[in-house]
Design a protein around this motif. Structure first.
Motif, PDB file in Angstrom:
ATOM      1  N   ILE A 252       0.838  -1.213   0.000  1.00 58.35           N
ATOM      2  CA  ILE A 252       0.000   0.000   0.000  1.00 58.35           C
ATOM      3  C   ILE A 252       0.866   1.253   0.000  1.00 58.35           C
ATOM      4  O   ILE A 252       0.349   2.363  -0.084  1.00 58.35           O
TER       5      ILE A 252
ATOM      6  N   PRO B  63      -6.483   1.027   0.145  1.00 60.11           N
ATOM      7  CA  PRO B  63      -7.743   0.461  -0.354  1.00 60.11           C
ATOM      8  C   PRO B  63      -8.908   1.399  -0.015  1.00 60.11           C
ATOM      9  O   PRO B  63      -8.893   2.051   1.035  1.00 60.11           O
TER      10      PRO B  63
ATOM     11  N   GLN C 100      -8.116  -1.487  -4.228  1.00 63.27           N
ATOM     12  CA  GLN C 100      -7.012  -0.546  -4.408  1.00 63.27           C
ATOM     13  C   GLN C 100      -7.105  -0.005  -5.838  1.00 63.27           C
ATOM     14  O   GLN C 100      -6.814  -0.722  -6.789  1.00 63.27           O
TER      15      GLN C 100
END
Ligand code: CO
Length: 171
Positions: A44, A63, A69
């Motif tokens: 991420i 996300p 995402q």
């Protein structure tokens, strides 16, 4: 292009990165590669130093509410500065440079930051929640620090022992 991610204890991860001076095509290509690499590794967030580029660049792509995402949510951050911090929060962090290891880390709950976009525009912004946590984690990379350096002494010792064992098992 997907780049190789360097992992602990690669010494490059301890190096401080330098500011980006030119907001040119080379920078844009690097940002695109960072995004491809991060997504390919299910991360991420990613700092340039993790693909062995000593530049003050980080990307974060959290996300959304549906747990997807999506690239529209991608945050590209050049030459970041954390201006102000408030509060504290605990979150179980991981890092693509310390694969398969997760541990609680304490960080500021709210931050005020300044950074440049890929086109050199100066942005001033405030973050809380996971974005604030990820931003601080990635900024640490630019200062040559990993989240494992924030662990209490005994947890850090155990990590080193387990990590050595793991590396040995792989060779
Ligand atoms: Co990391």
């Amino acid at each position: 292009m997907i780049r190789e991610i360097i992992t602990y204890p690669n010494k490059l991860l301890k190096q401080k990165s330098h500011n980006v001076e030119d907001f040119n095509n080379e920078l844009h290509a690097l940002l695109d590669d960072m995004y491809e690499t991060m997504v390919a590794k299910n991360g991420i967030g990613l700092a340039a130093i993790q693909i062995a580029k000593r530049l003050n660049i980080l990307i974060i792509n959290l996300p959304n509410k549906e747990d997807n995402q999506v690239k529209e949510d991608l945050l590209e951050v050049i030459n970041p500065k954390i201006i102000e911090k408030k509060g504290s929060t605990l979150y179980t962090e991981g890092c693509l440079s310390v694969p398969e290891y997760y541990e609680d880390v304490e960080r500021a709950e709210w931050i005020k930051v300044e950074y440049h976009t890929r086109d050199g525009k100066l942005i001033s912004c405030e973050y809380d929640g996971l974005m604030a946590i990820a931003f601080q984690h990635e900024c640490d990379h630019l200062n040559g620090e990993l989240f494992i350096e924030k662990l209490p002494y005994l947890k850090r010792k155990k990590f080193e022992k387990d990590w050595k064992k793991k590396l040995k098992g792989k060779s």
